[in-house]
Scaffold this motif. Structure first.
Motif, PDB file in Angstrom:
ATOM      1  N   VAL A 151     -47.369  48.449  20.327  1.00 45.93           N
ATOM      2  CA  VAL A 151     -47.819  48.201  18.965  1.00 45.93           C
ATOM      3  C   VAL A 151     -47.779  49.480  18.122  1.00 45.93           C
ATOM      4  CG1 VAL A 151     -50.303  48.569  19.327  1.00 45.93           C
ATOM      5  CG2 VAL A 151     -49.534  46.930  17.599  1.00 45.93           C
ATOM      6  N   HIS A 152     -47.810  50.630  18.762  1.00 46.14           N
ATOM      7  CA  HIS A 152     -47.878  51.895  18.050  1.00 46.14           C
ATOM      8  C   HIS A 152     -46.503  52.423  17.634  1.00 46.14           C
ATOM      9  CE1 HIS A 152     -52.053  51.809  19.288  1.00 46.14           C
ATOM     10  NE2 HIS A 152     -51.641  51.602  20.528  1.00 46.14           N
ATOM     11  N   CYS A 180     -46.961  54.712  27.328  1.00 45.73           N
ATOM     12  CA  CYS A 180     -45.703  54.477  26.624  1.00 45.73           C
ATOM     13  C   CYS A 180     -44.862  55.745  26.719  1.00 45.73           C
ATOM     14  CB  CYS A 180     -45.977  54.130  25.166  1.00 45.73           C
ATOM     15  SG  CYS A 180     -44.477  53.946  24.176  1.00 45.73           S
ATOM     16  N   GLU A 181     -43.634  55.594  27.155  1.00 41.29           N
ATOM     17  CA  GLU A 181     -42.743  56.743  27.320  1.00 41.29           C
ATOM     18  C   GLU A 181     -42.405  57.389  25.970  1.00 41.29           C
ATOM     19  OE1 GLU A 181     -40.717  59.464  29.594  1.00 41.29           O
ATOM     20  OE2 GLU A 181     -41.909  57.816  30.366  1.00 41.29           O
ATOM     21  N   GLY A 184     -52.347  50.716  29.933  1.00 40.89           N
ATOM     22  CA  GLY A 184     -53.008  49.953  30.993  1.00 40.89           C
ATOM     23  C   GLY A 184     -52.847  50.676  32.305  1.00 40.89           C
ATOM     24  N   TRP A 185     -52.495  49.951  33.363  1.00 42.47           N
ATOM     25  CA  TRP A 185     -52.336  50.587  34.663  1.00 42.47           C
ATOM     26  C   TRP A 185     -51.379  49.808  35.550  1.00 42.47           C
ATOM     27  CZ3 TRP A 185     -57.058  48.524  33.089  1.00 42.47           C
ATOM     28  CH2 TRP A 185     -57.469  47.356  33.735  1.00 42.47           C
ATOM     29  N   LYS A 186     -50.960  50.467  36.627  1.00 43.16           N
ATOM     30  CA  LYS A 186     -50.151  49.854  37.672  1.00 43.16           C
ATOM     31  C   LYS A 186     -51.016  49.755  38.920  1.00 43.16           C
ATOM     32  CE  LYS A 186     -46.030  50.445  40.528  1.00 43.16           C
ATOM     33  NZ  LYS A 186     -44.935  51.329  40.908  1.00 43.16           N
ATOM     34  N   ALA A 214     -54.347  45.011  23.098  1.00 46.45           N
ATOM     35  CA  ALA A 214     -54.559  45.918  21.969  1.00 46.45           C
ATOM     36  C   ALA A 214     -53.390  46.880  21.771  1.00 46.45           C
ATOM     37  CB  ALA A 214     -55.853  46.710  22.173  1.00 46.45           C
ATOM     38  N   HIS A 215     -52.544  47.036  22.797  1.00 41.21           N
ATOM     39  CA  HIS A 215     -51.460  48.020  22.731  1.00 41.21           C
ATOM     40  C   HIS A 215     -50.064  47.410  22.717  1.00 41.21           C
ATOM     41  CE1 HIS A 215     -54.447  51.073  23.184  1.00 41.21           C
ATOM     42  NE2 HIS A 215     -54.853  50.550  24.324  1.00 41.21           N
ATOM     43  N   MET A 216     -49.970  46.077  22.579  1.00 39.69           N
ATOM     44  CA  MET A 216     -48.627  45.496  22.552  1.00 39.69           C
ATOM     45  C   MET A 216     -48.527  44.406  21.499  1.00 39.69           C
ATOM     46  SD  MET A 216     -48.256  43.393  26.079  1.00 39.69           S
ATOM     47  CE  MET A 216     -49.474  42.207  26.563  1.00 39.69           C
ATOM     48  N   VAL A 217     -47.283  44.145  21.112  1.00 41.95           N
ATOM     49  CA  VAL A 217     -46.978  43.134  20.105  1.00 41.95           C
ATOM     50  C   VAL A 217     -45.773  42.336  20.584  1.00 41.95           C
ATOM     51  CG1 VAL A 217     -45.492  44.690  18.759  1.00 41.95           C
ATOM     52  CG2 VAL A 217     -46.614  42.781  17.631  1.00 41.95           C
TER      53      VAL A 217
END
Length: 120
Positions: free
Chosen positions: A25-26, A80-81, A88-90, A111-114
């Motif tokens: 999303v960022h 995010c690369e 999040g996490w793996k 909250a961090h993706m679209v």
């Protein structure tokens, strides 16, 4: 030629524009295709989260043991690369047999993706 002060986005992987994708999303870096979604019923540290089988354009931090809602797990934070946002996490290791299906899978918080490309 790039002008001084102009940011250039570079991603390791681009997902096909015909696929329904999830993006950061960022910065809009591609993260996953809809076909890799396993579950929408997860909880992240900042609210709802999705579990994915595979993701792209993320880097992993070091694994550490954490007690989550479903018990003790070894997890590595993912970022995010492109913009370095914590997503999040793996799941590296699950200590309870009932949770083994999560190993090698990824949690990304809503909250961090679209959603991008091809969604109605």
């Amino acid at each position: 030629m790039v002008n001084a002060g102009t940011a250039v986005k570079t991603y390791r992987s681009y997902l096909a524009p015909s696929q329904r994708t999830y993006s950061c999303v960022h910065c809009r870096a591609h993260l996953a295709i809809h076909e890799e979604l396993i579950s929408k019923s997860f909880q992240g540290s900042q609210g709802r989260a999705y579990l994915f089988n595979a993701v792209v354009n993320v880097s992993c931090g070091p694994a550490e043991e954490r007690v989550l809602l479903t018990g003790l797990h070894a997890v590595a934070d993912i970022f995010c690369e492109n913009c370095k946002t914590a997503l999040g996490w793996k799941y590296e290791h699950a200590f309870e047999n009932s949770q083994k299906y999560k190993e090698g899978k990824y949690i990304i918080e809503l909250a961090h993706m679209v959603k991008d490309n091809g969604w109605n």
